[in-house]
Design a protein around this motif. Structure first.
Motif: not given
Length: 109
Positions: A47-50, A61-83
């Motif tokens: 999870p991500l905080g403030k 202070d500012t805000s954005n829409l991000l609430t968490g992150y994960i890093v994955v490996r994929a053959d392409s940007h499209e392949a990562a999105a499909r995950m």
């Protein structure tokens, strides 16, 4: 991203037993998703905080829409999105989407 107003409202209107069951089912689905992609998850993330914004005028202070992150490996940007199609973040929980960004090499390297 954070829950949409509609999704969050619908989640909050669930009775406690239904919400607890959706939460349990969602956590199981999330664990299943993680096991399915365990060999390509490079950073488990979390999870991500403030948010702070730093620029020439200083820190604030500012805000954005991000609430968490994960890093994955994929053959392409499209392949990562499909995950993330039908990911528990929005299939079970009131999150409304997952954004997928490429990690690009540093210029000149």
């Amino acid at each position: 991203t954070p829950p949409s107003t509609h999704a969050n409202s619908a989640w909050n209107q669930l009775d406690e037993a239904t919400r607890n069951q959706r939460n349990a089912d969602g956590m199981k689905a999330w664990q299943d998703w993680q096991m399915k992609y365990a060999d390509v998850i490079l950073e488990q993330g979390g999870p991500l905080g403030k948010t702070k914004r730093v620029d020439a005028s200083g820190v604030r202070d500012t805000s954005n829409l991000l609430t968490g992150y994960i890093v994955v490996r994929a053959d392409s940007h499209e392949a990562a999105a499909r995950m993330f199609e039908n990911h528990p973040h929005f299939a079970f929980f009131p999150g409304d989407s997952v954004e997928v960004m490429e990690c690009l090499p540093m210029p000149g390297q």
